[in-house]
Design an enzyme around this catalytic site. Structure first.
Site, PDB file in Angstrom:
ATOM      1  N   ASP A 309      54.630 -13.338 -29.172  1.00 11.02           N
ATOM      2  CA  ASP A 309      54.174 -12.797 -28.226  1.00 11.02           C
ATOM      3  C   ASP A 309      55.463 -11.943 -27.390  1.00 11.02           C
ATOM      4  O   ASP A 309      56.639 -12.495 -27.636  1.00 11.02           O
ATOM      5  CB  ASP A 309      53.214 -13.582 -27.306  1.00 11.02           C
ATOM      6  CG  ASP A 309      52.281 -12.602 -26.466  1.00 11.02           C
ATOM      7  OD1 ASP A 309      52.545 -11.292 -26.283  1.00 11.02           O
ATOM      8  OD2 ASP A 309      51.087 -12.972 -26.413  1.00 11.02           O
ATOM      9  N   GLU A 515      45.769 -10.815 -18.102  1.00 11.23           N
ATOM     10  CA  GLU A 515      46.559 -11.994 -18.322  1.00 11.23           C
ATOM     11  C   GLU A 515      46.867 -12.621 -16.959  1.00 11.23           C
ATOM     12  O   GLU A 515      45.471 -13.038 -16.515  1.00 11.23           O
ATOM     13  CB  GLU A 515      48.013 -11.840 -18.959  1.00 11.23           C
ATOM     14  CG  GLU A 515      47.913 -10.954 -20.318  1.00 11.23           C
ATOM     15  CD  GLU A 515      49.211 -10.636 -21.109  1.00 11.23           C
ATOM     16  OE1 GLU A 515      50.080 -11.786 -20.965  1.00 11.23           O
ATOM     17  OE2 GLU A 515      49.239  -9.680 -21.555  1.00 11.23           O
TER      18      GLU A 515
END
Length: 628
Positions: A309, A515
């Protein structure tokens, strides 16, 4: 005679030299008739360590100058959320920008094309005027894998229209706690629903041929993109729903709840797998060789490439980046093949090179990573068709895709309440021809709120941020021309009481987030949502349309409502909402998540002991179309 002999010798020498030169010029890896395995091995043996490590590096668009791409032999470029060539950039602008990068990569010694990736997680959401589909939680409510597959195919076309061949989608997390800020990126709390929705992968990549090897990457052609199953594994099970946190469960639970959708993804030949920021029982997934190499690569025989990521390897240490060399060693040793190093690529490349030269990381680990990356590039046809097809530009936001998104919206809506005290006197569907309708709420005429995070900008944004139809627009387009529509974002009680409204539609909900910024321990509706509900519903017959990425606290307000619709984050096509509110289609959606009474109950998922929800998983009232 001697002159003729010299001439013959000279001629033979020229012929021999020509033959040798031609033999040297033939590069097997550039020949599309050669099997992919042979092409990969031919290219791999020609590569220097510098070229191999360049292939393992993915950098941000802003840093991808021609010099950087050529000097570091960079293998991949990405657009982070909101990273665009220019504000309101057209498909042609995108394609030309990426073609320039690609030409720089092709000019290197071996001419290995870059693979450009982007977060196209609910349509091509970074791109102005692209079709914005409902976020995954809404698609989970449809229980319609074929719909999701068609969305994948439409998204692939719009992504390819901008010259991009790789999408960081789908997120196949199983969100077990709605306090998690990425819960709307999860199709459901139930792994079976998530498994069914992996049908988006053949939509993105194309249908896998019969008898194709399970776990081997596949991309059908120039109208398809490489997909990415993410985030491996357990990202939706972190303690208290805290993003990037620790998932504390047994191996049996990990494999039975969070892993099944990866098996489906590999069966559908997903090309790449992104590793999760989160930990499992205290071990960072970016450093978990047991699961990344041992389970995914060896046991499941995944043959595509794994990717970190965004700055994910930095997070192996606490604080992030505090021992970067260790992070490089731990992540590559664990089995990460391509590393998302948007900005810090020079340090990554330098550290990895030193670790290999010192024999800390064996060259066969580097070769495995590069072999996987090249395999995907060859499968995609990047060597044959590295540049964007400018003829696809008209795919962005085209009517067929917007119609598909509208269909997805109406199928995603979940009717939670229909009638004040009993279902014998339903409110929905609403009549189109009445004297006056009040439309209220912060989310009624706000396209950005309707789309949520990952839209135009990383965190999303308020207002008319792209092309689309707000719910207010849709109401105005749907009702009878004689019906008066009054919009008041946050009206007071006297205004409502004295307005002589036939009924009111109240549209409120969460503000956009992504997020960690979306993590919430209280899950309360932002103001003035609760007061708008109580004011309007206390003075008029009202239908509340809730725009949210997850269940939120509504139990205190349900009693005042005449009807309640969970609309999730529907995207750019608000007419999908009015299609169902006014009875052109019936309600069919089912809750993909348990709706709690109080956050004190969390985490609470179907099948748990003492399961006592406000609305259970799979709940959803139905209505029939008005003309049926």
């Amino acid at each position: 005679m001697e002159v003729w002999q010299k001439f013959i010798c000279f001629t033979l020498t020229l012929l021999c030299c020509s033959a040798v030169t031609k033999a040297a010029e033939y590069m097997k890896y550039k020949d599309p008739k050669v099997p992919i395995k042979s092409r990969v091995e031919d290219l791999l043996r020609r590569m220097t360590l510098e070229e191999k490590i360049g292939q393992m590096s993915q950098i941000e668009r802003l840093n991808a100058t021609s010099d950087v791409l050529k000097n570091y032999f960079i293998g991949s470029v990405l657009s982070g959320g909101g990273s665009v060539p220019s504000p309101l950039a057209t498909a042609e602008t995108w394609a030309k920008t990426i073609n320039k990068m690609q030409k720089a990569a092709l000019s290197t010694r071996l001419g290995i094309p870059i693979i450009y990736g982007i977060d196209a997680v609910h349509g091509h959401n970074n791109v102005y005027e692209a079709t914005i589909f409902p976020h995954n939680v809404g698609l989970g409510a449809t229980r319609d894998p074929d719909l999701v597959k068609r969305i994948g195919a439409a998204t692939a076309l719009e992504v390819r229209a901008t010259g991009i061949p790789y999408a960081f989608a789908p997120c196949i997390a199983v969100c077990r706690d709605p306090r998690w800020g990425r819960c709307y990126e999860s199709y459901s709390e139930d792994h079976k629903v998530v498994q069914a929705m992996t049908e988006i992968i053949p939509g993105l990549q194309g249908d896998v041929p019969a008898n194709y090897t399970v776990g081997y990457p596949y991309v059908a052609g120039k109208n398809n993109v490489a997909a990415c199953a993410k985030h491996f594994v357990g990202d939706g099970g972190t303690q208290n729903g805290i993003n990037e946190n620790n998932t504390i469960i047994s191996r049996e639970e990990l494999l039975s709840i969070h892993m099944p959708a990866y098996l489906n993804s590999l069966a559908k030949s997903v090309s790449t797998v992104m590793i999760s920021y989160s930990s499992w029982n205290g071990v960072k997934m970016h450093a978990n060789g047991d699961l990344v190499t041992g389970y995914l690569k060896k046991q499941l025989r995944f043959k595509g490439f794994t990717i970190s990521d965004w700055e994910g390897i930095d997070r192996i240490t606490s604080p992030p980046g505090s021992n970067y060399t260790y992070s490089v060693q731990a992540s590559i040793t664990a089995g990460i093949d391509m590393v998302m190093v948007p900005n810090n690529y020079d340090m990554f490349i330098n550290d990895l090179t030193n670790l290999v030269n010192l024999n800390v990381i064996p060259i066969n680990r580097i070769n495995d990573a590069v072999r996987r990356i090249l395999r995907v590039k060859f499968v995609m046809g990047l060597f044959e068709n590295p540049l964007a097809d400018l003829s696809l530009a008209d795919q962005i936001g085209k009517k067929e895709h917007r119609d598909l998104a509208r269909e997805a919206v109406r199928k995603s809506l979940v009717l939670l309440k229909n009638g004040k005290s009993s279902y014998d006197n339903p409110v929905l569907p609403l009549p189109k021809k009445v004297s006056k309708i009040l439309v209220a709420g912060t989310h009624a005429d706000n396209l950005g709120y309707q789309c949520g995070g990952w839209t135009i900008e990383w965190q999303g944004k308020s207002g008319r941020i792209t092309s689309g139809t707000t719910i207010l627009d849709a109401v105005r387009a749907t009702v009878d021309p004689s019906t008066d529509i009054v919009f008041a974002e946050d009206p007071d009680a006297d205004f409502v009481k004295n307005g002589n409204f036939s009924y009111a539609i109240v549209v409120v909900g969460e503000h956009p987030y992504v997020e960690t910024s979306g993590d919430s321990q209280n899950l309360t509706l932002p103001d003035p949502g609760p007061s708008t509900i109580q004011t309007v519903c206390g003075a008029a017959k009202c239908v509340v349309v809730l725009i949210s990425g997850r269940p939120v606290v509504i139990e205190p307000y349900v009693g005042t409502m005449d009807a309640l619709v969970a609309a999730w984050l529907p995207g750019s096509e608000g007419q999908g909402v009015t299609d169902v509110l006014f009875g052109d289609y019936g309600f069919t959606g089912k809750l993909p998540r348990t709706w709690f009474k109080s956050v004190d109950q969390l985490p609470m998922n179907v099948g748990d002991p003492n399961y006592d929800p406000l609305y259970p998983f799979d709940f959803g009232l139905t209505t029939k179309p008005r003309n049926s």
